[in-house]
Motif scaffolding. Structure first.
Motif, PDB file in Angstrom:
ATOM      1  N   PHE A 179     -12.247 105.729  53.529  1.00  0.00           N
ATOM      2  CA  PHE A 179     -12.341 104.280  53.672  1.00  0.00           C
ATOM      3  C   PHE A 179     -11.083 103.615  53.118  1.00  0.00           C
ATOM      4  N   VAL A 180     -10.835 102.405  53.607  1.00  0.00           N
ATOM      5  CA  VAL A 180      -9.813 101.534  53.032  1.00  0.00           C
ATOM      6  C   VAL A 180     -10.534 100.292  52.502  1.00  0.00           C
ATOM      7  N   ALA A 181     -10.287  99.958  51.239  1.00  0.00           N
ATOM      8  CA  ALA A 181     -10.895  98.765  50.659  1.00  0.00           C
ATOM      9  C   ALA A 181     -10.261  97.518  51.270  1.00  0.00           C
ATOM     10  N   VAL A 182     -11.084  96.554  51.676  1.00  0.00           N
ATOM     11  CA  VAL A 182     -10.587  95.311  52.271  1.00  0.00           C
ATOM     12  C   VAL A 182     -11.306  94.127  51.627  1.00  0.00           C
ATOM     13  N   ARG A 183     -10.770  92.943  51.873  1.00  0.00           N
ATOM     14  CA  ARG A 183     -11.384  91.706  51.360  1.00  0.00           C
ATOM     15  C   ARG A 183     -11.729  90.795  52.538  1.00  0.00           C
ATOM     16  N   ARG A 184     -12.681  89.938  52.338  1.00  0.00           N
ATOM     17  CA  ARG A 184     -13.048  88.975  53.382  1.00  0.00           C
ATOM     18  C   ARG A 184     -11.858  88.068  53.677  1.00  0.00           C
ATOM     19  N   GLY A 185     -11.602  87.857  54.974  1.00  0.00           N
ATOM     20  CA  GLY A 185     -10.476  87.020  55.373  1.00  0.00           C
ATOM     21  C   GLY A 185      -9.172  87.770  55.470  1.00  0.00           C
ATOM     22  N   GLU A 186      -9.137  88.995  54.952  1.00  0.00           N
ATOM     23  CA  GLU A 186      -7.904  89.787  54.997  1.00  0.00           C
ATOM     24  C   GLU A 186      -7.634  90.286  56.417  1.00  0.00           C
ATOM     25  N   LYS A 187      -6.366  90.273  56.807  1.00  0.00           N
ATOM     26  CA  LYS A 187      -5.973  90.797  58.115  1.00  0.00           C
ATOM     27  C   LYS A 187      -5.706  92.296  58.000  1.00  0.00           C
ATOM     28  N   VAL A 188      -6.196  93.047  58.971  1.00  0.00           N
ATOM     29  CA  VAL A 188      -5.977  94.492  58.990  1.00  0.00           C
ATOM     30  C   VAL A 188      -5.465  94.906  60.367  1.00  0.00           C
TER      31      VAL A 188
END
Length: 222
Positions: free
Chosen positions: A91-100
Motif C-alpha cells: 500500500f501507499v499511504a495517502v491523504r484526503r484531497g491528495e493527488k496521486v
C-alpha cells in the motif's frame, strides 16, 4: 469511496512469519509513503480480498491501525495462482484531497461492424486524480465502428478533477479490417519462410506406390 479494514501492526518478518499469518487466514502487508518508515501490517484475508475486488485496480482502503485511521492506496497485490487467495499486499499511504498518479484500465464496450478486428493497443492510461476519486476504468464505446476507426487517449471522457498524463495521441483501441483466410495463410507462409521452416510437399510417388501395393496385395489374395 473506501472500504474500512482493521489492521494489526506486526513485528515478525520473513517467510516463516508470513506462512503463519496466512495459516490464520490473514494477509501480510506493508504500507509506505509520505517519507515515513515502512509500516508492516497483518490484515483479515477475506475482508481484504473483498475490498480489493470491490475497489478494482486502484483500490482505496481505510485502515484502522490501533484506533487511528489511515487511507491506503493499493499498489501491488500478490495472489496464489492455485488457491486464488491473497499472499501479500503493498500500500501507499495517502491523504484526503491528495493527488496521486495511477494507471486506470480501459474497458471496451459495444460491437464494431462485421468483418472487423478490434485491438486494445493500450490496456491502461495514466492519470492524476484525487486519492478518494480515482476512476475505476474508462469506457471506449466501439458500437458501429468501422475498419480504420482509431480511439486515442485524448478522446477519453475524464471526470472532473482527473488529468490525463498519457500522451493524448496514444492509440488506445484500433479497429481494423479482419484478415481473410488467404491473408492469414500468406502471413503464415511468410513467417515460416523468415524462420527457415520448410513445408513438406506431398510426394508424387506416394500415390503410385500405394496403387502398386494394392495391386500386389490383390495378386496375393488371388
Amino acid at each position: 469511496m473506501s472500504d474500512k479494514i482493521t489492521a494489526e501492526l506486526r513485528t515478525e518478518f520473513g517467510k516463516g512469519a508470513a506462512r503463519r499469518i496466512r495459516r490464520e487466514d490473514k494477509v501480510p502487508a506493508v504500507m509506505y509513503g509520505h517519507g515515513n518508515d515502512t509500516v508492516h501490517l497483518t490484515l483479515p484475508g477475506h475482508d481484504t480480498m473483498m475490498a480489493i475486488k470491490h475497489g478494482g485496480a486502484n483500490a482505496l482502503l481505510e485502515l484502522d491501525i490501533n484506533g487511528e485511521t489511515q487511507l491506503a492506496l493499493t499498489k501491488q497485490v500478490q495472489v496464489d495462482p492455485v488457491r486464488r487467495v491473497l499472499e501479500h499486499v503493498d500500500f501507499v499511504a495517502v491523504r484526503r484531497g491528495e493527488k496521486v498518479t495511477v494507471d486506470v484500465p480501459i474497458v471496451v464496450v459495444g460491437e464494431a461492424v462485421r468483418e472487423t478486428l478490434v485491438v486494445t493497443e493500450n490496456s491502461t492510461v495514466q492519470v492524476e486524480a484525487e486519492a478518494t476519486h480515482i476512476p475505476e476504468s474508462f469506457e471506449v464505446d466501439i458500437e458501429g465502428a468501422e475498419a480504420g476507426t482509431q480511439f486515442l487517449a485524448g478522446s477519453l471522457t475524464l471526470p472532473s478533477g482527473t488529468t490525463l498524463l498519457t500522451d493524448p495521441e496514444t492509440l488506445v483501441v484500433n479497429v481494423t479490417a479482419a484478415q481473410t483466410e488467404a491473408q492469414l495463410e500468406a502471413d503464415l507462409e511468410e513467417a515460416e519462410a523468415e524462420a527457415g521452416i520448410e513445408r513438406d510437399e506431398p510426394d508424387a510417388d506416394e500415390g503410385e506406390s500405394a496403387e502398386g501395393g494394392e495391386s500386389a496385395e490383390g495378386g496375393d489374395e488371388e
